[in-house]
Design a protein around this motif. Structure first.
Motif, PDB file in Angstrom:
ATOM      1  N   ASN A  81       0.794  -1.227   0.000  1.00  0.00           N
ATOM      2  CA  ASN A  81       0.000   0.000   0.000  1.00  0.00           C
ATOM      3  C   ASN A  81       0.826   1.276   0.000  1.00  0.00           C
ATOM      4  OD1 ASN A  81      -2.468  -1.244  -0.134  1.00  0.00           O
ATOM      5  ND2 ASN A  81      -2.792  -1.289   2.074  1.00  0.00           N
ATOM      6  N   SER A  82       2.122   1.171   0.200  1.00  0.00           N
ATOM      7  CA  SER A  82       3.006   2.333   0.088  1.00  0.00           C
ATOM      8  C   SER A  82       3.693   2.260  -1.269  1.00  0.00           C
ATOM      9  CB  SER A  82       4.043   2.339   1.222  1.00  0.00           C
ATOM     10  OG  SER A  82       3.423   2.611   2.464  1.00  0.00           O
ATOM     11  N   HIS A  84       5.931   3.484  -3.172  1.00  0.00           N
ATOM     12  CA  HIS A  84       7.141   4.271  -3.388  1.00  0.00           C
ATOM     13  C   HIS A  84       8.361   3.399  -3.138  1.00  0.00           C
ATOM     14  CE1 HIS A  84       8.133   4.641   0.933  1.00  0.00           C
ATOM     15  NE2 HIS A  84       6.843   4.817   1.139  1.00  0.00           N
ATOM     16  N   GLU A  95       8.581  -3.836   2.809  1.00  0.00           N
ATOM     17  CA  GLU A  95       7.661  -3.054   3.627  1.00  0.00           C
ATOM     18  C   GLU A  95       8.356  -2.456   4.846  1.00  0.00           C
ATOM     19  OE1 GLU A  95       5.651  -5.557   0.879  1.00  0.00           O
ATOM     20  OE2 GLU A  95       7.036  -6.137   2.463  1.00  0.00           O
ATOM     21  N   GLN A  98      10.320   0.495   3.704  1.00  0.00           N
ATOM     22  CA  GLN A  98       9.435   1.623   3.445  1.00  0.00           C
ATOM     23  C   GLN A  98       9.047   2.329   4.741  1.00  0.00           C
ATOM     24  OE1 GLN A  98       6.443  -0.604   1.313  1.00  0.00           O
ATOM     25  NE2 GLN A  98       7.054   0.273  -0.661  1.00  0.00           N
ATOM     26  N   GLN A 102       9.756   6.188   5.691  1.00  0.00           N
ATOM     27  CA  GLN A 102       8.687   7.110   6.064  1.00  0.00           C
ATOM     28  C   GLN A 102       8.979   7.767   7.406  1.00  0.00           C
ATOM     29  OE1 GLN A 102       5.149   4.671   5.876  1.00  0.00           O
ATOM     30  NE2 GLN A 102       5.455   4.245   3.694  1.00  0.00           N
ATOM     31  N   GLY A 126      -0.664   5.169   1.819  1.00  0.00           N
ATOM     32  CA  GLY A 126       0.193   4.395   2.705  1.00  0.00           C
ATOM     33  C   GLY A 126       1.024   5.267   3.626  1.00  0.00           C
ATOM     34  N   PRO A 127       1.866   6.165   3.097  1.00  0.00           N
ATOM     35  CA  PRO A 127       2.631   7.072   3.971  1.00  0.00           C
ATOM     36  C   PRO A 127       1.725   7.974   4.818  1.00  0.00           C
ATOM     37  CG  PRO A 127       3.587   7.012   1.770  1.00  0.00           C
ATOM     38  CD  PRO A 127       2.279   6.280   1.687  1.00  0.00           C
ATOM     39  N   ARG A 130       0.762   6.494   8.157  1.00  0.00           N
ATOM     40  CA  ARG A 130       1.856   6.500   9.131  1.00  0.00           C
ATOM     41  C   ARG A 130       2.085   7.910   9.678  1.00  0.00           C
ATOM     42  NH1 ARG A 130       4.418   2.807  10.981  1.00  0.00           N
ATOM     43  NH2 ARG A 130       3.573   1.461   9.355  1.00  0.00           N
TER      44      ARG A 130
END
Length: 359
Positions: A81-82, A84, A95, A98, A102, A126-127, A130
């Motif tokens: 889901n992130s 990038h 993950e 990532q 983040q 996603g980011p 967080r």
């Protein structure tokens, strides 16, 4: 910032099978001519750079939207889901890398509870989730893809964070409904690389930030190793532009100049993949299954080829929408361009900068 308990990483690729993916693709494609849409996207560079094209004949924002609407579900299926890149470590999964990346951004932005932050090109959030959880801030997500915004809303509600997020459906090139000096902080992760006018995009972001606000960005850039007179380098550049819907690929210096032209003060800027020097290249998940990064077979070349073949069969029995395999083939071609750009050292998706709007 509360990191005492970290929720399960937001990845669905470990649990989402092809049957679930098929349902998501049918919802995303909504009975449209997927084969025709892929062919139309494939010809975008011809339209964009045709010598007789008028100024209003080509809309790059639409090309970018088409790209994400066609490929978005597969990006989530293979990447999580992130959506990038991140500096990688042999001790981490993609993950986990990532998440670490983040958190670096969160620390650099010096977020404080009660702030309001703009996520420029928020994707499916996603980011964002967080940032809300660990920064204690409200976020406004900007995106011109209704499909991605709908998915972001759904995932935010599922995470119990929908009360902390608002949305702006539109282009970051024109956020005129948002007043000047609105946000305490801002970030743009692999989004402004799509801008048809980078300085113009940064100027619009600068406008909506408060004086003194910090802005973090992650850009896809050409490195100093790129030689415009090298035919191989030029071919890789063209493949990357075509596959990722980039109107141009700036150098890191050009990004800094665009930021300064827009009114920002550049505090720092570096290729984080090189700065970490972990020995694990950022493109490794698309190249090999070695280590913790190889947990998803569909990311690597043989897995992508197998998925194309399986999709062709699934199209015949109408399990997958007709044209699905064409989308995967497009993404396979782009993945090969990523690996070529990274392995030659001429391209990085990890030029990260921190800038400030002057007081």
């Amino acid at each position: 910032m509360d990191r005492s308990r970290d929720p399960i990483p937001e990845t669905i690729n470990g649990s989402m099978g092809l049957r679930q993916l098929a349902g998501r693709l049918r919802a995303a494609y909504r009975g449209t001519d997927v084969t025709g849409r892929v062919a139309h996207f494939d010809a975008w560079t011809d339209r964009a750079f045709a010598p007789d094209t008028g100024e209003t004949a080509y809309d790059h924002a639409k090309t970018v939207r088409d790209y994400y609407d066609l490929c978005g579900e597969f990006m989530v299926f293979g990447w999580g889901n992130s959506l990038h890149f991140a500096p990688l470590s042999s001790e981490e999964s993609l993950e986990e890398s990532q998440i670490r990346h983040q958190r670096l951004m969160i620390d650099k932005l010096e977020l404080r509870e009660g702030m309001t932050v703009v996520d420029v090109g928020c994707g499916i959030g996603g980011p964002m989730r967080r940032v809300v959880r660990e920064g204690g801030v409200r976020v406004v997500g900007v995106n011109n893809s209704d499909l991605q915004l709908d998915k972001a809303r759904s995932l935010n509600a599922e995470a119990g964070l929908d009360h902390m997020v608002d949305y702006f459906a539109g282009s970051f090139m024109d956020m005129s409904p948002i007043a000047d000096h609105t946000f305490d902080r801002g970030y743009a992760i692999e989004s402004t690389c799509h801008a048809p006018d980078k300085a113009g995009a940064f100027a619009e972001i600068c406008r909506i930030l408060k004086p003194g606000a910090l802005f973090w960005g992650q850009e896809m850039c050409l490195t100093d190793k790129f030689d415009p007179d090298d035919d191989r380098h030029r071919a890789i550049e063209q493949e990357l532009m075509h596959g990722i819907a980039l109107n141009e690929i700036a150098t890191m210096g050009e990004v800094n100049l665009a930021l300064e032209e827009a009114g920002f003060q550049v505090i720092e800027g570096m290729d984080r993949a090189v700065a970490q020097n972990s020995g694990v290249p950022w493109y490794r998940p698309m190249e090999t299954r070695r280590g913790k990064l190889g947990d998803i077979p569909y990311r690597i070349p043989l897995g992508r080829k197998a998925l194309i073949g399986a999709s062709r069969l699934a199209e015949l029995v109408r399990t997958l929408p007709v044209g699905t395999a064409d989308v995967i083939r497009l993404m396979d071609r782009t993945a090969m361009a990523y690996v070529a750009g990274g392995s030659t050292g001429i391209f990085t998706p990890l030029y990260c900068f921190l800038a400030r709007k002057p007081l």
